[in-house]
Design a protein around this motif. Structure first.
Motif, PDB file in Angstrom:
ATOM      1  N   ALA A 141       0.828  -1.208   0.000  1.00  0.00           N
ATOM      2  CA  ALA A 141       0.000   0.000   0.000  1.00  0.00           C
ATOM      3  C   ALA A 141       0.862   1.257   0.000  1.00  0.00           C
ATOM      4  O   ALA A 141       0.891   2.050   0.939  1.00  0.00           O
ATOM      5  N   ASP A 142       1.593   1.424  -1.103  1.00  0.00           N
ATOM      6  CA  ASP A 142       2.464   2.571  -1.305  1.00  0.00           C
ATOM      7  C   ASP A 142       2.408   2.883  -2.793  1.00  0.00           C
ATOM      8  O   ASP A 142       2.387   1.980  -3.626  1.00  0.00           O
ATOM      9  N   TYR A 143       2.399   4.138  -3.142  1.00  0.00           N
ATOM     10  CA  TYR A 143       2.276   4.505  -4.560  1.00  0.00           C
ATOM     11  C   TYR A 143       3.422   3.949  -5.391  1.00  0.00           C
ATOM     12  O   TYR A 143       3.295   3.780  -6.601  1.00  0.00           O
ATOM     13  N   THR A 144       4.565   3.644  -4.748  1.00  0.00           N
ATOM     14  CA  THR A 144       5.679   3.005  -5.444  1.00  0.00           C
ATOM     15  C   THR A 144       5.214   1.743  -6.155  1.00  0.00           C
ATOM     16  O   THR A 144       5.570   1.487  -7.302  1.00  0.00           O
ATOM     17  N   ALA A 145       4.434   0.922  -5.455  1.00  0.00           N
ATOM     18  CA  ALA A 145       3.946  -0.336  -6.018  1.00  0.00           C
ATOM     19  C   ALA A 145       2.582  -0.169  -6.680  1.00  0.00           C
ATOM     20  O   ALA A 145       2.329  -0.712  -7.754  1.00  0.00           O
ATOM     21  N   LEU A 146       1.700   0.589  -6.054  1.00  0.00           N
ATOM     22  CA  LEU A 146       0.324   0.685  -6.523  1.00  0.00           C
ATOM     23  C   LEU A 146       0.215   1.243  -7.933  1.00  0.00           C
ATOM     24  O   LEU A 146      -0.671   0.859  -8.703  1.00  0.00           O
TER      25      LEU A 146
ATOM     26  N   SER B 100      -2.279  -5.268   3.016  1.00  0.00           N
ATOM     27  CA  SER B 100      -1.035  -4.526   3.191  1.00  0.00           C
ATOM     28  C   SER B 100      -1.126  -3.551   4.343  1.00  0.00           C
ATOM     29  O   SER B 100      -2.200  -3.025   4.655  1.00  0.00           O
ATOM     30  N   GLY B 101       0.025  -3.322   4.940  1.00  0.00           N
ATOM     31  CA  GLY B 101       0.141  -2.216   5.880  1.00  0.00           C
ATOM     32  C   GLY B 101       0.193  -0.924   5.087  1.00  0.00           C
ATOM     33  O   GLY B 101       0.601  -0.907   3.933  1.00  0.00           O
TER      34      GLY B 101
ATOM     35  N   GLY C 183      -1.622   1.090  10.084  1.00  0.00           N
ATOM     36  CA  GLY C 183      -2.786   0.233   9.965  1.00  0.00           C
ATOM     37  C   GLY C 183      -2.648  -0.700   8.780  1.00  0.00           C
ATOM     38  O   GLY C 183      -1.672  -0.636   8.025  1.00  0.00           O
ATOM     39  N   TRP C 184      -3.616  -1.589   8.619  1.00  0.00           N
ATOM     40  CA  TRP C 184      -3.625  -2.551   7.503  1.00  0.00           C
ATOM     41  C   TRP C 184      -4.987  -2.516   6.827  1.00  0.00           C
ATOM     42  O   TRP C 184      -6.006  -2.220   7.451  1.00  0.00           O
ATOM     43  N   GLY C 185      -4.982  -2.850   5.543  1.00  0.00           N
ATOM     44  CA  GLY C 185      -6.223  -2.920   4.792  1.00  0.00           C
ATOM     45  C   GLY C 185      -6.043  -3.762   3.541  1.00  0.00           C
ATOM     46  O   GLY C 185      -4.991  -4.372   3.334  1.00  0.00           O
ATOM     47  N   THR C 186      -7.052  -3.776   2.686  1.00  0.00           N
ATOM     48  CA  THR C 186      -7.049  -4.585   1.462  1.00  0.00           C
ATOM     49  C   THR C 186      -7.037  -3.673   0.243  1.00  0.00           C
ATOM     50  O   THR C 186      -7.804  -2.711   0.173  1.00  0.00           O
TER      51      THR C 186
ATOM     52  N   LYS D 187      -7.708  -0.497   8.730  1.00  0.00           N
ATOM     53  CA  LYS D 187      -7.935  -0.733  10.156  1.00  0.00           C
ATOM     54  C   LYS D 187      -6.728  -0.222  10.916  1.00  0.00           C
ATOM     55  O   LYS D 187      -5.633  -0.776  10.827  1.00  0.00           O
ATOM     56  N   ALA D 188      -6.930   0.847  11.658  1.00  0.00           N
ATOM     57  CA  ALA D 188      -5.820   1.502  12.351  1.00  0.00           C
ATOM     58  C   ALA D 188      -5.335   0.666  13.528  1.00  0.00           C
ATOM     59  O   ALA D 188      -6.128   0.046  14.247  1.00  0.00           O
ATOM     60  N   GLY D 189      -4.010   0.644  13.703  1.00  0.00           N
ATOM     61  CA  GLY D 189      -3.424  -0.014  14.859  1.00  0.00           C
ATOM     62  C   GLY D 189      -3.603   0.822  16.111  1.00  0.00           C
ATOM     63  O   GLY D 189      -3.745   2.048  16.044  1.00  0.00           O
ATOM     64  N   ASP D 190      -3.589   0.163  17.252  1.00  0.00           N
ATOM     65  CA  ASP D 190      -3.772   0.832  18.544  1.00  0.00           C
ATOM     66  C   ASP D 190      -2.403   0.984  19.205  1.00  0.00           C
ATOM     67  O   ASP D 190      -1.747  -0.015  19.519  1.00  0.00           O
ATOM     68  N   TRP D 191      -1.969   2.227  19.426  1.00  0.00           N
ATOM     69  CA  TRP D 191      -0.630   2.443  19.969  1.00  0.00           C
ATOM     70  C   TRP D 191      -0.478   1.952  21.403  1.00  0.00           C
ATOM     71  O   TRP D 191       0.613   1.552  21.815  1.00  0.00           O
TER      72      TRP D 191
END
Length: 419
Positions: A274-279, A291-292, A383-386, A398-402
Motif C-alpha cells: 500500500a504505497d504509490y511506489t507499487a500501486l 497490506s500495511g 494500519g492494515w487494509g485490502t 484498520k488503524a493499529g492501537d498504539w
C-alpha cells in the motif's frame, strides 16, 4: 656543522608566522561554524532498481527544506542539502557519509539508506559524533538494541516490530475467519527481511496459534528473476503468503507471479504493497492484497495529510512514498528542535529532540513523538487494509492501537534482552 639563519627572520617572527599558519588552518572551520548556511549531508540510493527510494526521499526533504528556509532557516541558518548516491552498497554508503562530513563540511546528517546501508552509516555517525537521523531503515534492532544506541543518532522511519504487531494481529483475525492455517513467507535476504518476517510470524502465531509456516523463501536483494521462488511457493500450496519485499523488488515479483496466477490461489499479505511506489507501477495490480499502510494520502484520513500528498504531487508530478513521509518528518523534527534549542548545533538539537512531540500530517492523532529512551519515532499513523486496483487503492484501513503496540513492544524488547 654550521647552522645558518635566514636573513631577516628572527625567532619572534618565526613564531608569529607559525601562529598565523595555525589560524589559517583553522579559518575554514571557524568560517563554517559562523556561516549563514548549514550543510546537511544525505547519503541515499539514487541509481539502480530501487532508485525511487532515494529520489522520493530527496524530493520530500527538499519540499520541507524550502519551507524551513522560507521561514528563516534552521535557527537562522539557511539549509544547504548535499546529497550523494551510495548505489545501494553498504561500503559506499559508509564512504560517502564520511566524505560528506570530512570533505564537504556537513554538520548534520540524514541517512536515507535502506537497512543494508543504514547500519554502515550508523557506525560512521558513532565514529565522527555527527548528528544523524535514519529515515528509511525499519530494521527494529537499529534503535531497539541498546548496543546500537548512540546519543547523536535517531530514527524517523517506522520500526519493523510496530508494523509486525499491527500486521500480525490483523492477519490472525483473517486467518481465523477464513481457516488459513498453512502459510508461506517470501522476503528479502538481509536484516530487514529476516527480522521483519520473524516479528510478523511471531505475532501472527501469538494471535492465531494454529498457524504453521510450511515454506520460506529468501530472494537476494535486487534479484532479477523470481521464477524459482514463485514455483517453490506454488508447489508448497500454502493458504496464505506473507512478504516484505519492497520497491522495485516487490513490483518485479508481483509482475512475474501474475504470470502464474499466484495471487488467485492464496491470500497475500504484503506489508509494503500500500504505497504509490507499487500501486502505480505494477502492470496488473491484483485485487485483494492485504497490506500495511506505507504512504497513501487517504490514511490518516485528515485534510493535512491529503494536502501534503497533493502538494508533493503538484511539485514532482508523482505521489509520495513511504520514504517520502519518513524523510519529511526528519526535517520537521529538526526544524522544531533547532527552534526550541535556538541553535543549529547537532548536540543541542539532539538534546531537545529526545521526547519531542510535534504536529505532523502523518501522526495517528495529528502528532508524532521522538521517543527519548531509544530515539525512535512513535505515534505515526499505522494500519492494515485490502487493496483495490484503482484510487483510493486501500479504501478501508484498520488503524493499529498504539497502547497495544507499546505493551507488546515492551514484551518483545524484554524477550530479546534489550531491556
Amino acid at each position: 656543522m654550521t647552522r645558518t639563519r635566514t636573513p631577516g627572520i628572527s625567532r619572534r617572527s618565526t613564531l608569529a608566522l607559525m601562529s598565523a599558519g595555525a589560524m589559517t588552518f583553522a579559518a575554514p572551520w571557524v568560517a563554517r561554524a559562523q556561516a549563514k548556511t548549514i550543510k546537511i549531508g544525505m547519503p541515499t540510493i539514487l541509481s539502480g532498481r530501487v532508485a525511487q527510494l532515494g529520489t522520493s526521499s530527496r524530493n520530500a526533504v527538499m519540499l520541507e527544506v524550502e519551507k524551513v528556509n522560507a521561514a528563516g532557516g534552521l535557527a537562522g541558518r539557511q539549509i544547504e542539502m548535499v546529497i550523494r548516491d551510495s548505489k545501494g552498497q553498504p561500503q559506499e554508503a559508509a564512504r560517502v557519509a564520511r566524505e560528506l562530513v570530512n570533505t564537504d563540511g556537513c554538520e548534520l546528517m540524514i541517512d536515507a539508506e535502506a537497512s543494508s546501508g543504514a547500519f554502515a552509516v550508523h557506525e560512521v555517525a558513532r565514529d565522527l559524533g555527527v548528528f544523524c537521523i535514519h529515515t528509511n531503515s525499519e530494521t527494529s534492532a537499529l534503535t531497539a538494541d541498546p548496543k546500537q544506541h548512540i546519543p547523536n543518532a535517531f530514527r524517523t522511519a517506522r520500526q519493523g516490530v510496530h508494523d509486525s504487531i499491527v500486521g500480525g494481529s490483523y492477519a490472525a483475525a483473517i486467518a481465523k475467519a477464513k481457516g488459513l492455517k498453512k502459510w508461506a513467507t517470501c522476503s528479502p535476504d538481509y536484516a530487514y527481511g529476516r527480522d521483519t518476517t520473524a516479528e510478523f510470524t511471531l505475532y501472527l502465531k501469538r494471535f492465531a496459534p494454529e498457524v504453521e509456516i510450511i515454506s520460506e523463501s529468501w530472494p537476494k536483494l535486487f534479484q532479477p528473476d523470481y521464477t524459482e521462488v514463485v514455483t517453490k511457493i506454488l508447489q508448497a500450496k500454502p493458504q496464505a503468503l506473507y512478504s516484505c519485499l519492497w520497491g522495485g523488488d516487490l513490483t518485479s515479483y508481483i509482475d512475474q507471479a501474475n504470470i502464474y496466477a499466484m495471487f488467485s490461489q492464496m491470500e497475500v499479505f504484503a506489508v509494503n504493497m500500500a504505497d504509490y511506489t507499487a500501486l502505480t507501477v505494477v502492470k496488473n495490480l491484483p485485487k485483494g492484497i492485504h497490506s500495511g499502510n506505507r504512504y497513501i494520502k487517504t490514511f490518516p484520513s485528515t485534510p493535512e495529510n491529503a494536502a501534503w500528498g497533493d502538494a508533493y504531487k503538484a511539485k514532482y508530478n508523482e505521489y509520495p512514498t513511504n520514504w517520502s513521509w519518513e524523510n519529511a518528518t526528519a526535517i520537521m523534527l529538526m526544524a522544531e528542535a533547532a527552534k526550541k534549542a535556538n541553535s543549529a548545533d547537532g548536540k543541542k538539537i539532539a538534546e531537545v529532540l529526545k521526547g519531542l512531540t510535534i504536529k505532523c500530517p502523518f501522526g495517528a492523532d495529528g502528532t508524532v513523538t521522538m521517543r527519548g529512551d531509544d530515539h525512535t519515532l512513535v505515534g505515526y499513523a499505522i494500519g492494515w487494509g485490502t487493496t483495490i486496483p484503482q484510487e483510493p487503492y486501500v479504501p478501508e484501513v484498520k488503524a493499529g492501537d498504539w497502547k497495544t503496540i507499546f505493551e507488546l513492544e515492551a514484551e518483545w524488547k524484554k524477550s530479546k534482552g534489550y531491556t
